[in-house]
Design a protein around this motif. Structure first.
Motif, PDB file in Angstrom:
ATOM      1  N   SER A  54       5.292   3.743   1.671  1.00  0.00           N
ATOM      2  CA  SER A  54       5.770   5.106   1.860  1.00  0.00           C
ATOM      3  C   SER A  54       6.346   5.231   3.262  1.00  0.00           C
ATOM      4  O   SER A  54       6.109   4.376   4.114  1.00  0.00           O
ATOM      5  N   ARG A  55       7.103   6.296   3.462  1.00  0.00           N
ATOM      6  CA  ARG A  55       7.681   6.506   4.784  1.00  0.00           C
ATOM      7  C   ARG A  55       7.726   7.986   5.102  1.00  0.00           C
ATOM      8  O   ARG A  55       7.781   8.825   4.203  1.00  0.00           O
ATOM      9  N   ASP A  56       7.702   8.301   6.385  1.00  0.00           N
ATOM     10  CA  ASP A  56       7.812   9.673   6.874  1.00  0.00           C
ATOM     11  C   ASP A  56       9.027   9.705   7.779  1.00  0.00           C
ATOM     12  O   ASP A  56       8.969   9.203   8.911  1.00  0.00           O
ATOM     13  N   ASN A  57      10.121  10.255   7.283  1.00  0.00           N
ATOM     14  CA  ASN A  57      11.363  10.247   8.047  1.00  0.00           C
ATOM     15  C   ASN A  57      11.311  11.157   9.264  1.00  0.00           C
ATOM     16  O   ASN A  57      12.060  10.958  10.223  1.00  0.00           O
ATOM     17  N   VAL A  58      10.441  12.138   9.242  1.00  0.00           N
ATOM     18  CA  VAL A  58      10.301  13.031  10.402  1.00  0.00           C
ATOM     19  C   VAL A  58       9.588  12.297  11.531  1.00  0.00           C
ATOM     20  O   VAL A  58       9.989  12.377  12.698  1.00  0.00           O
ATOM     21  N   LYS A  59       8.548  11.573  11.180  1.00  0.00           N
ATOM     22  CA  LYS A  59       7.774  10.826  12.174  1.00  0.00           C
ATOM     23  C   LYS A  59       8.369   9.443  12.448  1.00  0.00           C
ATOM     24  O   LYS A  59       7.871   8.728  13.318  1.00  0.00           O
ATOM     25  N   ASN A  60       9.402   9.055  11.700  1.00  0.00           N
ATOM     26  CA  ASN A  60       9.983   7.707  11.823  1.00  0.00           C
ATOM     27  C   ASN A  60       8.903   6.647  11.639  1.00  0.00           C
ATOM     28  O   ASN A  60       8.740   5.732  12.481  1.00  0.00           O
ATOM     29  N   ALA A  61       8.154   6.778  10.573  1.00  0.00           N
ATOM     30  CA  ALA A  61       7.036   5.877  10.336  1.00  0.00           C
ATOM     31  C   ALA A  61       7.096   5.301   8.925  1.00  0.00           C
ATOM     32  O   ALA A  61       7.584   5.938   7.991  1.00  0.00           O
ATOM     33  N   LEU A  62       6.581   4.094   8.805  1.00  0.00           N
ATOM     34  CA  LEU A  62       6.479   3.391   7.541  1.00  0.00           C
ATOM     35  C   LEU A  62       5.020   3.042   7.324  1.00  0.00           C
ATOM     36  O   LEU A  62       4.314   2.724   8.293  1.00  0.00           O
ATOM     37  N   TYR A  63       4.579   3.092   6.085  1.00  0.00           N
ATOM     38  CA  TYR A  63       3.188   2.808   5.779  1.00  0.00           C
ATOM     39  C   TYR A  63       3.084   1.819   4.618  1.00  0.00           C
ATOM     40  O   TYR A  63       3.985   1.720   3.788  1.00  0.00           O
ATOM     41  N   LEU A  64       1.959   1.134   4.569  1.00  0.00           N
ATOM     42  CA  LEU A  64       1.644   0.291   3.423  1.00  0.00           C
ATOM     43  C   LEU A  64       0.162   0.464   3.127  1.00  0.00           C
ATOM     44  O   LEU A  64      -0.689   0.000   3.895  1.00  0.00           O
ATOM     45  N   GLN A  65      -0.129   1.166   2.054  1.00  0.00           N
ATOM     46  CA  GLN A  65      -1.509   1.312   1.596  1.00  0.00           C
ATOM     47  C   GLN A  65      -1.837   0.128   0.718  1.00  0.00           C
ATOM     48  O   GLN A  65      -1.183  -0.095  -0.298  1.00  0.00           O
ATOM     49  N   MET A  66      -2.849  -0.622   1.117  1.00  0.00           N
ATOM     50  CA  MET A  66      -3.220  -1.836   0.400  1.00  0.00           C
ATOM     51  C   MET A  66      -4.616  -1.666  -0.166  1.00  0.00           C
ATOM     52  O   MET A  66      -5.586  -1.504   0.587  1.00  0.00           O
ATOM     53  N   ASN A  67      -4.711  -1.671  -1.471  1.00  0.00           N
ATOM     54  CA  ASN A  67      -5.996  -1.542  -2.160  1.00  0.00           C
ATOM     55  C   ASN A  67      -6.290  -2.812  -2.937  1.00  0.00           C
ATOM     56  O   ASN A  67      -5.416  -3.628  -3.182  1.00  0.00           O
ATOM     57  N   GLN A  68      -7.549  -2.957  -3.339  1.00  0.00           N
ATOM     58  CA  GLN A  68      -7.972  -4.125  -4.129  1.00  0.00           C
ATOM     59  C   GLN A  68      -7.499  -5.421  -3.477  1.00  0.00           C
ATOM     60  O   GLN A  68      -6.944  -6.301  -4.147  1.00  0.00           O
ATOM     61  N   LEU A  69      -7.725  -5.529  -2.192  1.00  0.00           N
ATOM     62  CA  LEU A  69      -7.246  -6.688  -1.461  1.00  0.00           C
ATOM     63  C   LEU A  69      -7.906  -7.971  -1.934  1.00  0.00           C
ATOM     64  O   LEU A  69      -9.088  -7.990  -2.298  1.00  0.00           O
ATOM     65  N   LYS A  70      -7.116  -9.039  -1.899  1.00  0.00           N
ATOM     66  CA  LYS A  70      -7.567 -10.354  -2.319  1.00  0.00           C
ATOM     67  C   LYS A  70      -7.409 -11.322  -1.153  1.00  0.00           C
ATOM     68  O   LYS A  70      -6.633 -11.069  -0.227  1.00  0.00           O
TER      69      LYS A  70
END
Length: 122
Positions: free
Chosen positions: A71-87
């Motif tokens: 996901s990204r927030d264009n106002v905050k100029n930020a990018l995210y990666l939510q990682m679940n069920q990590l292996k």
């Protein structure tokens, strides 16, 4: 000149979750697409996920589909990666990248962060 700084990496047990962040600065109006790549020890860098500005479209590497969300927030100029069920096989240095088109090819991206380590213990 765009600068990208990742954060949020760390050590987590298999099955756990982490959220990576990437802060962009400098010339961010030129960024149409952002992506996450990763590189495990002894392996080549590989595509993880990418996202356009709108923020669609979003693309995922097959092994992370259903577990990771970009996901990204264009106002905050930020990018995210939510990682679940990590292996354990998700263990790698994760890099944020920015460019013009949300493709899976790393060479298409103009700017890269320094990377953040994600270690998943089994």
């Amino acid at each position: 000149q765009v600068q990208l700084v990742e954060s949020g990496g760390g050590l987590v047990q298999a099955g756990g979750s982490l959220r990576l962040s990437c802060a962009a600065s400098g010339g961010t109006s030129s960024i149409a697409a952002m992506a996450w790549f990763r590189q495990a020890p002894g392996k080549e860098r590989e595509f993880v996920a990418s996202i356009g500005r709108n923020p669609l479209p979003a693309y995922y590497e097959d092994s992370v589909k259903g577990r990771f969300t970009i996901s990204r927030d264009n106002v905050k100029n930020a990018l995210y990666l939510q990682m679940n069920q990590l292996k354990s096989e998700d263990t790698a240095v994760y890099y944020c990248a920015a460019g013009r088109v949300p493709v899976i090819i790393g060479s298409a991206y103009d700017y890269w962060g320094q990377g953040t380590q994600v270690t998943v213990s089994s």
